[in-house]
Design a protein around this motif. Structure first.
Motif, PDB file in Angstrom:
ATOM      1  N   LEU A 202      24.594 -35.153 -27.211  1.00  0.00           N
ATOM      2  CA  LEU A 202      23.646 -34.145 -26.727  1.00  0.00           C
ATOM      3  C   LEU A 202      23.873 -33.876 -25.247  1.00  0.00           C
ATOM      4  O   LEU A 202      24.016 -32.720 -24.822  1.00  0.00           O
ATOM      5  N   ALA A 203      23.903 -34.949 -24.454  1.00  0.00           N
ATOM      6  CA  ALA A 203      24.135 -34.796 -23.014  1.00  0.00           C
ATOM      7  C   ALA A 203      25.550 -34.318 -22.729  1.00  0.00           C
ATOM      8  O   ALA A 203      25.773 -33.479 -21.847  1.00  0.00           O
ATOM      9  N   VAL A 204      26.513 -34.845 -23.485  1.00  0.00           N
ATOM     10  CA  VAL A 204      27.913 -34.435 -23.295  1.00  0.00           C
ATOM     11  C   VAL A 204      28.067 -32.939 -23.543  1.00  0.00           C
ATOM     12  O   VAL A 204      28.697 -32.215 -22.754  1.00  0.00           O
ATOM     13  N   ALA A 205      27.500 -32.440 -24.628  1.00  0.00           N
ATOM     14  CA  ALA A 205      27.604 -31.010 -24.946  1.00  0.00           C
ATOM     15  C   ALA A 205      26.881 -30.160 -23.913  1.00  0.00           C
ATOM     16  O   ALA A 205      27.390 -29.114 -23.486  1.00  0.00           O
ATOM     17  N   ALA A 206      25.694 -30.605 -23.504  1.00  0.00           N
ATOM     18  CA  ALA A 206      24.938 -29.845 -22.505  1.00  0.00           C
ATOM     19  C   ALA A 206      25.716 -29.719 -21.208  1.00  0.00           C
ATOM     20  O   ALA A 206      25.843 -28.620 -20.633  1.00  0.00           O
ATOM     21  N   LEU A 207      26.258 -30.830 -20.725  1.00  0.00           N
ATOM     22  CA  LEU A 207      26.990 -30.806 -19.457  1.00  0.00           C
ATOM     23  C   LEU A 207      28.279 -30.010 -19.572  1.00  0.00           C
ATOM     24  O   LEU A 207      28.717 -29.370 -18.607  1.00  0.00           O
ATOM     25  N   ASP A 208      28.889 -30.005 -20.757  1.00  0.00           N
ATOM     26  CA  ASP A 208      30.141 -29.269 -20.928  1.00  0.00           C
ATOM     27  C   ASP A 208      29.910 -27.766 -20.878  1.00  0.00           C
ATOM     28  O   ASP A 208      30.638 -27.041 -20.181  1.00  0.00           O
TER      29      ASP A 208
ATOM     30  N   ALA B 257      29.613 -32.104 -31.800  1.00  0.00           N
ATOM     31  CA  ALA B 257      28.413 -31.632 -31.106  1.00  0.00           C
ATOM     32  C   ALA B 257      28.773 -30.568 -30.069  1.00  0.00           C
ATOM     33  O   ALA B 257      28.067 -29.561 -29.921  1.00  0.00           O
ATOM     34  N   ILE B 258      29.885 -30.770 -29.361  1.00  0.00           N
ATOM     35  CA  ILE B 258      30.332 -29.780 -28.382  1.00  0.00           C
ATOM     36  C   ILE B 258      30.741 -28.482 -29.068  1.00  0.00           C
ATOM     37  O   ILE B 258      30.326 -27.384 -28.669  1.00  0.00           O
ATOM     38  N   ASP B 259      31.548 -28.598 -30.116  1.00  0.00           N
ATOM     39  CA  ASP B 259      31.997 -27.397 -30.817  1.00  0.00           C
ATOM     40  C   ASP B 259      30.827 -26.630 -31.422  1.00  0.00           C
ATOM     41  O   ASP B 259      30.822 -25.390 -31.445  1.00  0.00           O
ATOM     42  N   ALA B 260      29.817 -27.360 -31.911  1.00  0.00           N
ATOM     43  CA  ALA B 260      28.632 -26.690 -32.462  1.00  0.00           C
ATOM     44  C   ALA B 260      27.896 -25.916 -31.372  1.00  0.00           C
ATOM     45  O   ALA B 260      27.372 -24.819 -31.619  1.00  0.00           O
ATOM     46  N   ALA B 261      27.867 -26.477 -30.159  1.00  0.00           N
ATOM     47  CA  ALA B 261      27.205 -25.783 -29.055  1.00  0.00           C
ATOM     48  C   ALA B 261      27.887 -24.444 -28.758  1.00  0.00           C
ATOM     49  O   ALA B 261      27.221 -23.409 -28.616  1.00  0.00           O
TER      50      ALA B 261
ATOM     51  N   ALA C 160      29.219 -26.808 -17.347  1.00  0.00           N
ATOM     52  CA  ALA C 160      30.398 -26.885 -16.478  1.00  0.00           C
ATOM     53  C   ALA C 160      31.340 -25.707 -16.678  1.00  0.00           C
ATOM     54  O   ALA C 160      31.959 -25.216 -15.715  1.00  0.00           O
ATOM     55  N   THR C 161      31.454 -25.235 -17.914  1.00  0.00           N
ATOM     56  CA  THR C 161      32.348 -24.110 -18.182  1.00  0.00           C
ATOM     57  C   THR C 161      31.695 -22.761 -17.888  1.00  0.00           C
ATOM     58  O   THR C 161      32.375 -21.729 -17.937  1.00  0.00           O
ATOM     59  N   GLY C 162      30.405 -22.776 -17.617  1.00  0.00           N
ATOM     60  CA  GLY C 162      29.691 -21.536 -17.364  1.00  0.00           C
ATOM     61  C   GLY C 162      29.287 -20.789 -18.619  1.00  0.00           C
ATOM     62  O   GLY C 162      28.791 -19.656 -18.541  1.00  0.00           O
TER      63      GLY C 162
END
Length: 305
Positions: free
Chosen positions: A130-136, A93-97, A139-141
Motif C-alpha cells: 500500500l505504502a510502496v504503491a502510494a509513494l511510487d 499492488a503497484i500495477d493495480a494502482a 514519485a512518478t507524478g
C-alpha cells in the motif's frame, strides 16, 4: 477490469493463508468467471521501488536471509522463495494502482501488506505494498494525492509508520481489533457502529481532501466467523454493504480505486471456500458498482445511480 496475479504470489515455502489464498481466489476466477475480469501477470517490484518505503537493511534481509530474526518478523519461516513471492505481490499492488489511474478501477490478489513498517515485517506482512504503491505513483507524478483506505480488522500501523508526515498520503483506517494500533486509526467494538463509522470516515476524508487515487485494503477478517480479528455481528451482508459503500463513494467522487485482498483466514468457523467467497465479493462489487463507468484519472464526478 484488470486483476493482477501470478503463481509467484503463492510461491513461498511457508504455508499459511496469506501465502496461499491468492491462488485459491485465482483458481475460483478461472472456474467461476466474474464478467469483465481480466487476470494479468504483474511486474515484480524493484529495489528502487521498495527503498522509499523500506530500509536497505530490511530489504536485503528478506532477499538473502542474512538476518533471520529480521527476515522472519512477518511470522513466516524464511526461505529463498520468500522474496520472489513478496516482490511479485507488491508489484501487483503497484500495477493495480497505475491500471486504476488509467481504467478507473483495478485490483491485485495481494495480501500481507499493512503491518510491514519501514524497518521490519509484522503480522503476516513482509513489504507494505500500500505504502510502496502510494509513494511510487507520487514519485512518478501519476498522482498528486493518494488515499489509503484500510478496512482490515486490524490497524495499519506499518502504513502509518512509513507514510509519517507525508501530506500527499491520506490514511483512513477503521479496525475492530487493537493489533498494530496507531494514532490516526479508529477502532469499533460494536458491530452496529461498524458501517456508519466506515461511511463517516470515508466520506469525510473524500470531502476534505483532493484525491487522485484510492488504494483500498479490503480486509475480510472483520467478518464474525473469522477467528483472527472477527467481530460478532459483522455478517456477510454487512461486509457486502461495506464493499458497496467504498466503490460507490469513490465512483460518485470521480476517484479511481485500486484494491488488494488483505486479511481473511480459515479457521474453526470459516472454510477455505468461505474465505474465497468473501474476497470474490470485493472483485464482483468493483465490477458491478464501478468498472462499467467512465471514471478515468479523476474525471468529473458522475451522478449517483
Amino acid at each position: 477490469m484488470k486483476v493482477f496475479y501470478s503463481p509467484q504470489y503463492v510461491g513461498a515455502t511457508h504455508a499459511f493463508d496469506t501465502t496461499r489464498k491468492a491462488g485459491w481466489i485465482a483458481d475460483s476466477l478461472t472456474e467461476r468467471l466474474i464478467a469483465s475480469v481480466e487476470i494479468v501477470s504483474p511486474r515484480p517490484v524493484s529495489f528502487e521501488q521498495l527503498n522509499p518505503a523500506h530500509s536497505t537493511t530490511y530489504i536485503q534481509a528478506v532477499q538473502n536471509g542474512n538476518d533471520r530474526l529480521l527476515a522472519e518478523g512477518n511470522g513466516f519461516q524464511w526461505s529463498h522463495d520468500l522474496y520472489p513471492m513478496v516482490a511479485s505481490s507488491n508489484g501487483g499492488a503497484i500495477d493495480a494502482a497505475y491500471a486504476a489511474l488509467s481504467d478507473g478501477v483495478a485490483g491485485s490478489l495481494s495480501s500481507g501488506l499493512h503491518h510491514a513498517s519501514r524497518d521490519n515485517g509484522a503480522g503476516f506482512c513482509t513489504f507494505n505494498g500500500l505504502a510502496v504503491a502510494a509513494l511510487d505513483v507520487l514519485a512518478t507524478g501519476a498522482a498528486r494525492n493518494v488515499m489509503i483506505v484500510d478496512f482490515d480488522a486490524h490497524n495499519g500501523g506499518g502504513t502509518a509508520d512509513i507514510i509519517g508526515g507525508n501530506t500527499s498520503v491520506i490514511h483512513v483506517d477503521v479496525s475492530v481489533d487493537s493489533f498494530d494500533r496507531h494514532e490516526g486509526s479508529v477502532m469499533v467494538d460494536d458491530a452496529a457502529d461498524y458501517l456508519p463509522t466506515c461511511a463517516t470516515e470515508l466520506s469525510d476524508a473524500i470531502a476534505n481532501n483532493d484525491v487522485d487515487l484510492v488504494l483500498y485494503n479490503a480486509g475480510m477478517d472483520p467478518f464474525e466467523k473469522c477467528d483472527i480479528g472477527g467481530l460478532d455481528g459483522i455478517t456477510h451482508p454487512l461486509i457486502a454493504l461495506r464493499e458497496q459503500l467504498v466503490f460507490d463513494a469513490c465512483r460518485h467522487a470521480g476517484i479511481p480505486v485500486a484494491f488488494v485482498m488483505a486479511g481473511g483466514y480459515t479457521g474453526s468457523r470459516l472454510s477455505q471456500d468461505g474465505v474465497v467467497e468473501l474476497h470474490r465479493m470485493t472483485i464482483a462489487t468493483a465490477v458491478d458498482r464501478y468498472a462499467c463507468t467512465d471514471i478515468i484519472g479523476g474525471a468529473t464526478p458522475i451522478a449517483a445511480a
